[in-house]
Design a protein around this motif. Structure first.
Motif, PDB file in Angstrom:
ATOM      1  N   TYR A  89       0.825  -1.194   0.000  1.00 16.91           N
ATOM      2  CA  TYR A  89       0.000   0.000   0.000  1.00 16.91           C
ATOM      3  C   TYR A  89       0.868   1.256   0.000  1.00 16.91           C
ATOM      4  O   TYR A  89       0.547   2.246  -0.674  1.00 16.91           O
ATOM      5  CB  TYR A  89      -0.953   0.004   1.199  1.00 16.91           C
ATOM      6  N   ASP A  90       1.972   1.172   0.711  1.00 17.60           N
ATOM      7  CA  ASP A  90       2.893   2.312   0.701  1.00 17.60           C
ATOM      8  C   ASP A  90       3.491   2.526  -0.679  1.00 17.60           C
ATOM      9  O   ASP A  90       3.721   3.660  -1.108  1.00 17.60           O
ATOM     10  CB  ASP A  90       4.017   2.095   1.715  1.00 17.60           C
ATOM     11  N   MET A 136      -2.396  -9.213  -8.527  1.00 15.85           N
ATOM     12  CA  MET A 136      -3.655  -8.795  -7.934  1.00 15.85           C
ATOM     13  C   MET A 136      -3.563  -7.354  -7.453  1.00 15.85           C
ATOM     14  O   MET A 136      -4.458  -6.547  -7.700  1.00 15.85           O
ATOM     15  CB  MET A 136      -4.014  -9.698  -6.759  1.00 15.85           C
ATOM     16  N   PHE A 137      -2.452  -7.071  -6.797  1.00 18.06           N
ATOM     17  CA  PHE A 137      -2.259  -5.708  -6.311  1.00 18.06           C
ATOM     18  C   PHE A 137      -2.334  -4.697  -7.453  1.00 18.06           C
ATOM     19  O   PHE A 137      -3.123  -3.741  -7.419  1.00 18.06           O
ATOM     20  CB  PHE A 137      -0.896  -5.604  -5.608  1.00 18.06           C
ATOM     21  N   SER A 138      -1.557  -4.933  -8.471  1.00 14.87           N
ATOM     22  CA  SER A 138      -1.533  -3.930  -9.537  1.00 14.87           C
ATOM     23  C   SER A 138      -2.830  -3.947 -10.333  1.00 14.87           C
ATOM     24  O   SER A 138      -3.303  -2.905 -10.792  1.00 14.87           O
ATOM     25  CB  SER A 138      -0.325  -4.123 -10.444  1.00 14.87           C
ATOM     26  N   GLY A 139      -3.425  -5.128 -10.467  1.00  9.35           N
ATOM     27  CA  GLY A 139      -4.719  -5.192 -11.149  1.00  9.35           C
ATOM     28  C   GLY A 139      -5.752  -4.333 -10.446  1.00  9.35           C
ATOM     29  O   GLY A 139      -6.490  -3.588 -11.087  1.00  9.35           O
ATOM     30  N   LEU A 156      -8.694  -2.774  -1.997  1.00 11.16           N
ATOM     31  CA  LEU A 156      -7.390  -3.377  -1.790  1.00 11.16           C
ATOM     32  C   LEU A 156      -7.393  -4.221  -0.511  1.00 11.16           C
ATOM     33  O   LEU A 156      -6.887  -5.357  -0.492  1.00 11.16           O
ATOM     34  CB  LEU A 156      -6.335  -2.260  -1.687  1.00 11.16           C
ATOM     35  N   ALA A 157      -7.993  -3.690   0.537  1.00 12.12           N
ATOM     36  CA  ALA A 157      -8.068  -4.438   1.789  1.00 12.12           C
ATOM     37  C   ALA A 157      -8.831  -5.743   1.583  1.00 12.12           C
ATOM     38  O   ALA A 157      -8.395  -6.819   2.017  1.00 12.12           O
ATOM     39  CB  ALA A 157      -8.747  -3.581   2.858  1.00 12.12           C
ATOM     40  N   PHE A 169      -6.981 -12.856  -0.491  1.00 12.82           N
ATOM     41  CA  PHE A 169      -5.749 -13.546  -0.831  1.00 12.82           C
ATOM     42  C   PHE A 169      -5.254 -14.390   0.345  1.00 12.82           C
ATOM     43  O   PHE A 169      -4.866 -15.550   0.201  1.00 12.82           O
ATOM     44  CB  PHE A 169      -4.675 -12.529  -1.224  1.00 12.82           C
ATOM     45  N   GLU A 170      -5.305 -13.790   1.494  1.00 14.13           N
ATOM     46  CA  GLU A 170      -4.828 -14.489   2.675  1.00 14.13           C
ATOM     47  C   GLU A 170      -5.649 -15.747   2.934  1.00 14.13           C
ATOM     48  O   GLU A 170      -5.110 -16.829   3.177  1.00 14.13           O
ATOM     49  CB  GLU A 170      -4.906 -13.558   3.877  1.00 14.13           C
TER      50      GLU A 170
END
Lengths: 211, 211, 211, 211
Positions: free
Chosen positions: D99-100, D171-174, D196-197, D203-204
């Motif tokens: 996220y940062d 997934m993050f960038s998507g 995102l959260a 995912f977890e």
DNA sequence: CATGAATGAGACTTCATTCAT
DNA sequence: AATGAATGAAGTCTCATTCAT
């Protein structure tokens, strides 16, 4: 002379270089058939460079008119300043000035009408258009002043001075345009000078108070 | 009426239909910005059809001028035929005719100058150009005749009649053009009519013999 | 079939012909390096013709995305219609559909992101943009419905269905993009299929209620 | 500190100054619409100067991506070094780091995909491309290590760690890309953070071994 | 090292004109 | 005769890049 100033001058010189080239090309080919590349070649510059000095083709074109108007304005103002002259002499001087305007740039005056009478004007930048309007008004105003003086002194018929100035200018440019047309149409000899003289004489007789 | 003739007439009607549409479009957009498709749409025809009646865009354009010249010629000839009129009355009638020319097609007269003052003329077909030249000469000739008469009768100053006709025509079109420019440049009200009247009056005073 | 209709069909065929060519060229060269002339050549048409069917380069480009979205929408809607399927089976069918979307147009999906994530969108015509928005929304909505069903039936964790759909779509396209990047960057073998399978499995485990 | 070194430092500072300016301009206008002159102005330098620090526009562009990758790499490496943390905590820290990364440069991540997914990459200098490849691999490797640990400790499902890392990053960038698209397309509020959260949580759950 | 004026290749797009139907 | 889809030449303008100062 500071660096700043030298650059400024250099820039102005470049502008003039382009304007001179543009004048030649536009005069020869007219607005549409003249291409920016033609002008660039004539100015011995690259096409891209033209756009550093003029926003687009139309503004370059309009700048030519501006140049005539500037010249006209200077000349007419000059005539006006000669307070010692009688209105009669001033009128003569004005006529001479007009002829010089024509000689200053014989063909462009035609294009100038092309410019004003149509399409292009609307696309110009506000500032350039303003400058044109302003100079236009001032020049006509200066011409009108000459007539005003003559009217006040009882030499000329009492008419609205600005209207007279309009007619004077219209007649002048009408003759220039028409003689140009005739040259193309009938390959006549160049009667401009004599026609112009006749027109001016007629104009003078037309405004002068009778006997 | 034979079939041949009917066809001929139909064809002429189509031509007029196109010319009328072209006039509208050219007047609104000027020569360059007006496209053949614009004109086709205005005429409710397809672009291809235009080319059945006019060789190309420039000839179509030139045909508009021809139409004005034809109108002008008819009107002036008509004035001339009235042998009973004095030169004075004829001059008045001429002025009226000129104003009608303007009203017949107010904007196209501007474009007509665009046509004549440049680029286009050279690309016209010989025959069309000849027609234009011819009509032009005839019209000026007819105007000149009026002045000639006045001079012969001692009413007007002794000047070359054709030169006077040139000036007359130049002044007329100069005023039309200039007033049009002013409207664009300064959004002035439309002073054409009064300026034209003033110009005509001035012209008359200019040619009339004193005393 | 009327003439009208045949023409309509012919026109649509031409559009497709162009789109297919554009897809090939854009895929190979990317938006910027692909020129309209490239596309015209690929379509065996002249550059001018492209502009009869698409307003400009950007609209042509956007039309490709529209085509994928249409395909996606059809596929997902189809899955949804199969009322006899359990959510589980539907999810499987959805994954298959997504993979087909990719195969339908492997490279363009990348460009589609290029399109959406930036510059171009703002220059599109209102109507085209609306269509894209609309299809986009509908497709996500259709995907969301599958999750909604699963949640209602207690199979999936209780999450906002549209958010799940967003994540599903984002994960899918993220994987496609990322695998494409990797192919360029590291000349890796094409792991897309297996990565995609793994991602889908992970997603399923992620939303399924624990035993 | 020697003169040599000071110069080196000065040079690096200039590079950063340019990169910061480029980031702003590219973010706002996208790769194509951003001009080198825009960037020069933003950096308060002349266009020529940019070329003293970057071979061409594309390398300057690519350098932005490199900067993100560097940042990402530092963060992930840092997480990995904390040997005292359980895989669980590490995963949480990783998510935070991601996220940062986004907040470090919210818009550029989009352009980064533009970079990778196409045209540009092929024109980069070998060395720069190598650096990108290298950092890319290292970062993914570092992420993979976290999963590896979790798998070894029996917390996570037994999957190929690098594949998991790929999916995680994809997934993050998507999500980032997709939320950005949505903002443009539907002027939606900015749901990125919550989406995102949700994605991370999903995912977890997806990788964690069931009860 | 820095500048910024100049370059010039090349892209998009328009539109007069043609021609098969 | 009329159509209108297709053409393709040509023009304007942009902008990455260079180089003399």
């Amino acid at each position: 002379m500071g660096i700043q100033e030298r650059k400024e001058r250099e820039k102005e010189r470049r502008r003039q270089q382009i304007i001179v080239a543009a004048k030649r090309v536009f005069s020869e080919k007219g607005f549409n058939k003249a291409t920016m590349e033609d002008i660039a070649k004539e100015a011995e510059l690259s096409p891209g460079t033209l756009y550093l000095y003029f926003k687009n083709k139309e503004e370059l074109y309009a700048s030519l008119s501006l140049r005539i108007l500037q010249y006209l304005h200077i000349r007419v103002t000059h005539v006006n300043k000669e307070t010692s002259l009688t209105p009669d002499k001033k009128l003569s001087a004005l006529m001479e000035a007009m002829y010089d305007v024509y000689e200053f740039d014989p063909l462009i005056i035609i294009n100038m009408f092309h410019l004003q009478s149509s399409e292009t004007l609307k696309n110009l930048s506000e500032s350039l258009l303003d400058e044109i309007k302003d100079l236009s008004k001032k020049s006509i105003g200066a011409i009108a002043k000459i007539f005003e003086e003559g009217i006040e002194q009882g030499i000329y018929e009492d008419r609205h001075p600005v209207a007279l100035a309009d007619i004077f200018w219209a007649m002048f440019s009408g003759v220039v345009l028409w003689e140009a047309s005739k040259k193309i149409i009938s390959s006549d000899k160049d009667y401009l000078k004599s026609t112009l003289a006749a027109a001016f004489e007629l104009f003078e007789r037309g405004i002068r108070k009778a006997g």
